[in-house]
Design a protein around this motif. Structure first.
Motif, PDB file in Angstrom:
ATOM      1  N   GLY A  82       0.756  -1.237   0.000  1.00 38.30           N
ATOM      2  CA  GLY A  82       0.000   0.000   0.000  1.00 38.30           C
ATOM      3  C   GLY A  82       0.787   1.289   0.000  1.00 38.30           C
ATOM      4  O   GLY A  82       0.214   2.355  -0.216  1.00 38.30           O
ATOM      5  N   GLN A  83       2.095   1.257   0.225  1.00 40.20           N
ATOM      6  CA  GLN A  83       2.849   2.505   0.250  1.00 40.20           C
ATOM      7  C   GLN A  83       2.905   3.144  -1.142  1.00 40.20           C
ATOM      8  O   GLN A  83       2.852   4.365  -1.266  1.00 40.20           O
ATOM      9  CB  GLN A  83       4.267   2.281   0.796  1.00 40.20           C
ATOM     10  CG  GLN A  83       5.026   3.563   1.077  1.00 40.20           C
ATOM     11  CD  GLN A  83       4.440   4.373   2.219  1.00 40.20           C
ATOM     12  OE1 GLN A  83       3.594   3.903   2.971  1.00 40.20           O
ATOM     13  NE2 GLN A  83       4.892   5.603   2.364  1.00 40.20           N
ATOM     14  N   LYS A  98      -0.257   4.941  -1.584  1.00 43.72           N
ATOM     15  CA  LYS A  98      -0.235   6.152  -0.768  1.00 43.72           C
ATOM     16  C   LYS A  98       0.557   7.256  -1.474  1.00 43.72           C
ATOM     17  O   LYS A  98       0.122   8.414  -1.514  1.00 43.72           O
ATOM     18  CB  LYS A  98       0.373   5.842   0.603  1.00 43.72           C
ATOM     19  CG  LYS A  98       0.304   6.984   1.581  1.00 43.72           C
ATOM     20  CD  LYS A  98       0.790   6.549   2.962  1.00 43.72           C
ATOM     21  CE  LYS A  98       0.689   7.679   3.963  1.00 43.72           C
ATOM     22  NZ  LYS A  98       1.144   7.260   5.302  1.00 43.72           N
ATOM     23  N   ASN A 157      -1.462   8.494  -4.456  1.00 40.71           N
ATOM     24  CA  ASN A 157      -2.554   9.369  -4.031  1.00 40.71           C
ATOM     25  C   ASN A 157      -2.050  10.758  -3.641  1.00 40.71           C
ATOM     26  O   ASN A 157      -2.740  11.760  -3.859  1.00 40.71           O
ATOM     27  CB  ASN A 157      -3.356   8.733  -2.900  1.00 40.71           C
ATOM     28  CG  ASN A 157      -4.312   7.679  -3.417  1.00 40.71           C
ATOM     29  OD1 ASN A 157      -4.859   7.796  -4.519  1.00 40.71           O
ATOM     30  ND2 ASN A 157      -4.523   6.632  -2.643  1.00 40.71           N
ATOM     31  N   ARG A 158      -0.863  10.834  -3.069  1.00 38.78           N
ATOM     32  CA  ARG A 158      -0.282  12.151  -2.765  1.00 38.78           C
ATOM     33  C   ARG A 158       0.006  12.897  -4.068  1.00 38.78           C
ATOM     34  O   ARG A 158      -0.245  14.100  -4.179  1.00 38.78           O
ATOM     35  CB  ARG A 158       1.004  11.974  -1.945  1.00 38.78           C
ATOM     36  CG  ARG A 158       1.754  13.255  -1.640  1.00 38.78           C
ATOM     37  CD  ARG A 158       1.043  14.160  -0.619  1.00 38.78           C
ATOM     38  NE  ARG A 158       0.949  13.555   0.680  1.00 38.78           N
ATOM     39  CZ  ARG A 158       1.816  13.731   1.684  1.00 38.78           C
ATOM     40  NH1 ARG A 158       2.858  14.522   1.523  1.00 38.78           N
ATOM     41  NH2 ARG A 158       1.630  13.115   2.824  1.00 38.78           N
ATOM     42  N   GLU A 214       7.833   4.913   8.267  1.00 34.12           N
ATOM     43  CA  GLU A 214       7.676   5.408   6.905  1.00 34.12           C
ATOM     44  C   GLU A 214       8.950   6.153   6.523  1.00 34.12           C
ATOM     45  O   GLU A 214       9.295   7.160   7.147  1.00 34.12           O
ATOM     46  CB  GLU A 214       6.462   6.342   6.843  1.00 34.12           C
ATOM     47  CG  GLU A 214       6.088   6.731   5.450  1.00 34.12           C
ATOM     48  CD  GLU A 214       4.770   7.479   5.423  1.00 34.12           C
ATOM     49  OE1 GLU A 214       3.756   6.860   5.083  1.00 34.12           O
ATOM     50  OE2 GLU A 214       4.776   8.675   5.762  1.00 34.12           O
ATOM     51  N   TRP A 222       8.491  12.878   1.434  1.00 30.80           N
ATOM     52  CA  TRP A 222       7.323  13.478   0.793  1.00 30.80           C
ATOM     53  C   TRP A 222       7.656  14.729   0.006  1.00 30.80           C
ATOM     54  O   TRP A 222       6.989  15.031  -0.992  1.00 30.80           O
ATOM     55  CB  TRP A 222       6.219  13.720   1.815  1.00 30.80           C
ATOM     56  CG  TRP A 222       5.717  12.410   2.349  1.00 30.80           C
ATOM     57  CD1 TRP A 222       5.949  11.882   3.590  1.00 30.80           C
ATOM     58  CD2 TRP A 222       4.958  11.429   1.630  1.00 30.80           C
ATOM     59  NE1 TRP A 222       5.371  10.632   3.679  1.00 30.80           N
ATOM     60  CE2 TRP A 222       4.744  10.339   2.492  1.00 30.80           C
ATOM     61  CE3 TRP A 222       4.432  11.366   0.344  1.00 30.80           C
ATOM     62  CZ2 TRP A 222       4.032   9.201   2.113  1.00 30.80           C
ATOM     63  CZ3 TRP A 222       3.719  10.239  -0.035  1.00 30.80           C
ATOM     64  CH2 TRP A 222       3.530   9.177   0.842  1.00 30.80           C
TER      65      TRP A 222
END
Length: 174
Positions: free
Chosen positions: A13-14, A17, A20-21, A157, A161
C-alpha cells in the motif's frame, strides 16, 4: 480539464499512498484516474494526456504482472508523456535513492521495452505489525542484512514526501 492515468503495482500500500499524494498535487490541473496495473482491464490511452506508473519491490523484484502490462502497452506508453517511479526499502539509504543508483530501476530499464521520460525512486515503509508471519520474518532477515530496523512492533515510513512533491512537479511539466 486534461485526464491523467495514474497506475500502481503495490504490495503493501505505500505505492498507492505515494500515488494518491501525487494525485492530490495534480488535481488542480488534471482529472486523475487511479488504477491497479496488475488487474486493470483494457485501457484506451487516447483518453489521457499523461501516464504515471508507480511500482513496489518485493523480495528484490517488481511484480511480473507489471512487466506483462508494460509489454502489452509498450507502444502506447512510448507515444504518451509518461513517468515511472519505484518504491523500495533500499532507497532509504543515500546513494541508492536515485534512478541512476537504484539497482531496481536499472533492472527495470534493462528488462522493460519502455523507458519512461521521467523516473524516480522513493523509499517505502515498514509495517511489521501488518505483515503476515512469513513476510515479517523475511523482511526482518533482509533488514538485518542491510542494517535496517528489525523490531517487529515498529511501523516506519521512510518516504521523503518533499521529493514526491518535486516528482509530481516534474510530471506536470512533461
Amino acid at each position: 480539464m486534461d485526464k491523467v492515468l495514474l497506475l500502481h503495482s503495490s504490495t503493501d500500500g505505500q505505492t498507492v499512498k505515494i500515488l494518491n499524494r501525487i494525485k492530490d498535487e495534480l488535481s488542480e490541473l488534471y482529472h486523475c484516474d487511479v488504477m491497479d496495473a496488475n488487474t486493470v482491464p483494457d485501457i484506451d490511452f487516447n483518453a489521457y494526456s499523461k501516464v504515471m506508473i508507480g511500482a513496489s519491490i518485493r523480495y528484490g523484484h517488481l511484480n511480473k504482472k507489471l512487466y506483462q502490462f508494460i509489454e502489452k502497452y509498450a507502444e502506447a506508453l512510448k507515444n504518451i508523456n509518461a513517468a515511472f517511479f519505484c518504491v523500495n526499502l533500499t532507497a532509504r539509504k543515500p546513494g541508492k535513492d536515485t534512478p541512476e543508483t537504484s539497482k531496481y530501476v536499472q533492472t527495470f530499464i534493462q528488462k522493460s521495452p519502455w523507458t519512461p521520460e521521467v523516473m524516480d525512486v522513493f523509499a517505502g515503509a515498514l509495517y511489521y505489525p501488518r505483515y503476515r508471519w512469513f513476510d515479517r520474518v523475511m523482511i526482518q532477515f533482509i533488514m538485518r542484512m542491510t542494517g535496517g530496523e528489525t523490531d517487529p512492533t515498529k511501523e516506519i515510513e521512510y518516504t521523503n514526501w518533499d521529493r514526491v512533491g518535486a516528482f509530481a512537479h516534474r510530471f506536470r511539466t512533461l
